[in-house]
Design an enzyme around this catalytic site. Sequence first.
Site, PDB file in Angstrom:
ATOM      1  N   TYR A  61      23.847 -11.993  -6.600  1.00 42.75           N
ATOM      2  CA  TYR A  61      22.768 -12.230  -7.558  1.00 42.75           C
ATOM      3  C   TYR A  61      23.334 -12.913  -8.798  1.00 42.75           C
ATOM      4  O   TYR A  61      23.969 -12.272  -9.627  1.00 42.75           O
ATOM      5  CB  TYR A  61      22.066 -10.929  -7.935  1.00 42.75           C
ATOM      6  CG  TYR A  61      21.433 -10.193  -6.771  1.00 42.75           C
ATOM      7  CD1 TYR A  61      21.151 -10.832  -5.575  1.00 42.75           C
ATOM      8  CD2 TYR A  61      21.118  -8.837  -6.876  1.00 42.75           C
ATOM      9  CE1 TYR A  61      20.572 -10.150  -4.508  1.00 42.75           C
ATOM     10  CE2 TYR A  61      20.538  -8.148  -5.817  1.00 42.75           C
ATOM     11  CZ  TYR A  61      20.275  -8.812  -4.631  1.00 42.75           C
ATOM     12  OH  TYR A  61      19.710  -8.120  -3.586  1.00 42.75           O
ATOM     13  N   HIS A 128      25.819  -7.058   2.711  1.00 47.49           N
ATOM     14  CA  HIS A 128      24.528  -7.660   2.348  1.00 47.49           C
ATOM     15  C   HIS A 128      23.880  -8.342   3.544  1.00 47.49           C
ATOM     16  O   HIS A 128      22.663  -8.277   3.752  1.00 47.49           O
ATOM     17  CB  HIS A 128      24.763  -8.670   1.225  1.00 47.49           C
ATOM     18  CG  HIS A 128      23.557  -8.996   0.429  1.00 47.49           C
ATOM     19  ND1 HIS A 128      23.620  -9.549  -0.824  1.00 47.49           N
ATOM     20  CD2 HIS A 128      22.233  -8.867   0.683  1.00 47.49           C
ATOM     21  CE1 HIS A 128      22.403  -9.741  -1.287  1.00 47.49           C
ATOM     22  NE2 HIS A 128      21.540  -9.336  -0.387  1.00 47.49           N
ATOM     23  N   SER A 207      11.817  -5.148  -1.455  1.00 48.72           N
ATOM     24  CA  SER A 207      10.537  -5.872  -1.532  1.00 48.72           C
ATOM     25  C   SER A 207       9.372  -5.033  -1.013  1.00 48.72           C
ATOM     26  O   SER A 207       8.554  -5.499  -0.208  1.00 48.72           O
ATOM     27  CB  SER A 207      10.611  -7.199  -0.770  1.00 48.72           C
ATOM     28  OG  SER A 207      11.566  -8.056  -1.331  1.00 48.72           O
ATOM     29  N   PRO A 208       9.252  -3.763  -1.468  1.00 49.54           N
ATOM     30  CA  PRO A 208       8.183  -2.894  -0.954  1.00 49.54           C
ATOM     31  C   PRO A 208       6.795  -3.320  -1.428  1.00 49.54           C
ATOM     32  O   PRO A 208       5.800  -2.828  -0.894  1.00 49.54           O
ATOM     33  CB  PRO A 208       8.557  -1.521  -1.517  1.00 49.54           C
ATOM     34  CG  PRO A 208       9.291  -1.819  -2.787  1.00 49.54           C
ATOM     35  CD  PRO A 208      10.075  -3.070  -2.485  1.00 49.54           C
ATOM     36  N   LEU A 209       6.744  -4.224  -2.395  1.00 52.38           N
ATOM     37  CA  LEU A 209       5.457  -4.748  -2.870  1.00 52.38           C
ATOM     38  C   LEU A 209       5.208  -6.165  -2.347  1.00 52.38           C
ATOM     39  O   LEU A 209       4.437  -6.925  -2.928  1.00 52.38           O
ATOM     40  CB  LEU A 209       5.396  -4.723  -4.405  1.00 52.38           C
ATOM     41  CG  LEU A 209       5.341  -3.325  -5.005  1.00 52.38           C
ATOM     42  CD1 LEU A 209       5.519  -3.364  -6.513  1.00 52.38           C
ATOM     43  CD2 LEU A 209       4.029  -2.631  -4.644  1.00 52.38           C
ATOM     44  N   GLY A 210       5.864  -6.502  -1.223  1.00 52.24           N
ATOM     45  CA  GLY A 210       5.635  -7.824  -0.645  1.00 52.24           C
ATOM     46  C   GLY A 210       6.040  -8.942  -1.584  1.00 52.24           C
ATOM     47  O   GLY A 210       5.343  -9.942  -1.693  1.00 52.24           O
ATOM     48  N   SER A 215       1.006  -6.652  -6.019  1.00 47.82           N
ATOM     49  CA  SER A 215       0.743  -6.366  -7.438  1.00 47.82           C
ATOM     50  C   SER A 215      -0.425  -7.190  -7.953  1.00 47.82           C
ATOM     51  O   SER A 215      -1.278  -6.693  -8.680  1.00 47.82           O
ATOM     52  CB  SER A 215       1.975  -6.666  -8.279  1.00 47.82           C
ATOM     53  OG  SER A 215       3.040  -5.831  -7.929  1.00 47.82           O
ATOM     54  N   GLY A 217      -1.730 -10.323  -5.944  1.00 51.99           N
ATOM     55  CA  GLY A 217      -2.349 -11.222  -4.983  1.00 51.99           C
ATOM     56  C   GLY A 217      -2.089 -12.685  -5.269  1.00 51.99           C
ATOM     57  O   GLY A 217      -0.994 -13.083  -5.659  1.00 51.99           O
TER      58      GLY A 217
END
Length: 343
Positions: A61, A128, A207-210, A215, A217
């Site tokens: 990162y 990773h 990435s649990p929120l896509g 959050s 759309g």
Amino acid sequence: MEEKVPRVKLGSQGLHVSKQGLGCMGMSFLYGPPKPESDMIKLIHHALNSGVTFLDTSDNYGPHTNEILIGKALKGVAREKVQVATKFGITTNDGNTEIRGDPQYVRSACEASLNRLGIDYIDLYYAHRIDTRVPIEVTMGELKKLVEEGKIKYVGLSEASASTIRRAHAVHPLTAIQNEWSLWSRDLEDEIVATCRELGIGIVAYSPLGRGFFSSGVQLIHSLPEGDVRKNLPRFQIENIETNKAVFDRVTEMAARKGCTPSRLALAWVHHRGDDVCPIPGTTQITNLNQNIGALSVKLTQQDMAELESYVSADVVKGERHALMASTWIASETPPLSSWKAD
């Protein structure tokens, strides 16, 4: 501030982490320009004070700058109060990406990460991505030595196949597998989840929120800054977005019925997948961090879970989960140990 986020056992090797972690990548890398360092340090301190003590980073990162940021944020923080997860294996030279799992590289990467983070040991150290040229037994052999030397406490893999996980675990017990897992990214449910549960390995959901879709759309897509890698994701392309917008609209309707936001509902779904699952949503905003913590108080029945999953079934969502599926080494296999000739 009173601790809001409880600690849980991750895997069966002894690591305890906050039930929800903090993905730190977007503070420095891929999601537009790096964010102001002072703001990100405040965010990390707010997370720690809120009980979110499981911080996720990688030497890739930046590269390197995110680990340096975490190191600055942890100055003066009691070491036992935080669990630091970082990763090795993705290298970039002259714009070319290479995955490395050879022993010399594993050791040098670990020592460089310790130096950048300013800590004496890494709580959880992941490969990773999996080097498909090096038997996983060879990579794990070096990680086992680093555990024995006290440089790392626990070992994990990311985006490995079930058979690779088994082979790695036979060399040294794995504590966690980190894979993408959200309402619309569920390929790990085919084999990985069952394998982890059989072996007592925890599951860390990135990435649990896509990647932010659940959050806000379609609004998210229109607000992404230049240089944000999400602009290239197949699911966010114009040919797919109308279909995927309908998915978000249905999740939003259910969230309204449940009295919460779509992001809390989507994150609560991940939490409800099992006590062995720890999602690590990333954010660069304190308000979003607080929103994510609120997902822990959302209760879902089996009927709720089934309804949500029906909205986001594989035949409904359009587009692959990543722009370069072949280049992410998803479900990677490695050659047999018998093929390895050490230098």
